[in-house]
Design an enzyme around this catalytic site. Structure first.
Site, PDB file in Angstrom:
ATOM      1  N   THR A  79     -12.812  46.399  18.820  1.00 35.41           N
ATOM      2  CA  THR A  79     -11.471  46.677  19.334  1.00 35.41           C
ATOM      3  C   THR A  79     -11.423  46.628  20.862  1.00 35.41           C
ATOM      4  O   THR A  79     -12.453  46.713  21.542  1.00 35.41           O
ATOM      5  CB  THR A  79     -10.965  48.049  18.848  1.00 35.41           C
ATOM      6  OG1 THR A  79     -11.825  49.073  19.342  1.00 35.41           O
ATOM      7  CG2 THR A  79     -10.925  48.101  17.329  1.00 35.41           C
ATOM      8  N   ASP A  80     -10.204  46.526  21.381  1.00 39.56           N
ATOM      9  CA  ASP A  80      -9.996  46.506  22.828  1.00 39.56           C
ATOM     10  C   ASP A  80      -9.443  47.848  23.288  1.00 39.56           C
ATOM     11  O   ASP A  80      -9.394  48.811  22.511  1.00 39.56           O
ATOM     12  CB  ASP A  80      -9.081  45.341  23.224  1.00 39.56           C
ATOM     13  CG  ASP A  80      -7.687  45.446  22.609  1.00 39.56           C
ATOM     14  OD1 ASP A  80      -7.310  46.523  22.096  1.00 39.56           O
ATOM     15  OD2 ASP A  80      -6.960  44.433  22.653  1.00 39.56           O
ATOM     16  N   MET A  81      -8.997  47.912  24.535  1.00 39.91           N
ATOM     17  CA  MET A  81      -8.497  49.175  25.092  1.00 39.91           C
ATOM     18  C   MET A  81      -7.255  49.681  24.375  1.00 39.91           C
ATOM     19  O   MET A  81      -6.970  50.870  24.388  1.00 39.91           O
ATOM     20  CB  MET A  81      -8.216  49.022  26.585  1.00 39.91           C
ATOM     21  CG  MET A  81      -9.500  48.891  27.404  1.00 39.91           C
ATOM     22  SD  MET A  81      -9.206  48.730  29.172  1.00 39.91           S
ATOM     23  CE  MET A  81      -8.414  50.283  29.535  1.00 39.91           C
ATOM     24  N   ILE A  91      -6.869  47.799  19.142  1.00 41.42           N
ATOM     25  CA  ILE A  91      -6.712  46.753  18.135  1.00 41.42           C
ATOM     26  C   ILE A  91      -7.862  45.748  18.267  1.00 41.42           C
ATOM     27  O   ILE A  91      -8.558  45.711  19.281  1.00 41.42           O
ATOM     28  CB  ILE A  91      -5.344  46.045  18.245  1.00 41.42           C
ATOM     29  CG1 ILE A  91      -5.175  45.361  19.595  1.00 41.42           C
ATOM     30  CG2 ILE A  91      -4.215  47.041  18.020  1.00 41.42           C
ATOM     31  CD1 ILE A  91      -3.904  44.552  19.729  1.00 41.42           C
TER      32      ILE A  91
END
Length: 131
Positions: free
Chosen positions: A13-15, A18
């Site tokens: 996931t990213d910041m 997601i």
């Protein structure tokens, strides 16, 4: 149709929480590798013979986000095949929701990076034209 299960881990996931967009490419690559193995094609033996698969083109659509701990399914079919290339249709689902889809053009390259024919056993696999 080949099916491959993927669990979304925190590292995927990213910041925003997601799945980072490039990780979908990793998911579909794993599914293609599994598909090739299940089709009885030995990529290590191919490499000894001087042949390897290469991705020539990817056309991708990001439709809905996946998030941490989602259980995803990558579905893979061959949508087009010629002696020298194949296009694989790959879709990533979470239950009944289509999250991502891509058409991936695969070629075979030989010595010096020159184009080569796809292995005969691969060219015999069923093609499922897009609907």
């Amino acid at each position: 149709m080949h099916r491959f299960e993927v669990r979304v881990y925190y590292e995927d996931t990213d910041m925003a929480g997601i799945v980072y967009y490039a990780n979908y490419l990793r998911f579909i690559e794993r599914a293609r590798s599994d598909w090739v193995r299940e089709a009885g094609i030995d990529q290590l033996a191919m490499k000894v013979q001087g042949l390897v698969f290469a991705v020539r083109r990817v056309e991708a659509d990001y439709l809905l986000p996946a998030v941490f701990d989602d259980q995803l399914e990558v579905q893979t079919t061959i949508s087009q095949m010629t002696p020298a290339r194949m296009i694989m249709a790959q879709k990533v689902w979470r239950g009944d929701a289509l999250l991502f889809q891509a058409d991936v053009t695969i070629v075979c390259i030989g010595a010096g990076g020159k184009p080569a024919r796809l292995p005969a056993e691969l060219r015999l696999l069923p093609v499922t034209p897009p609907t």
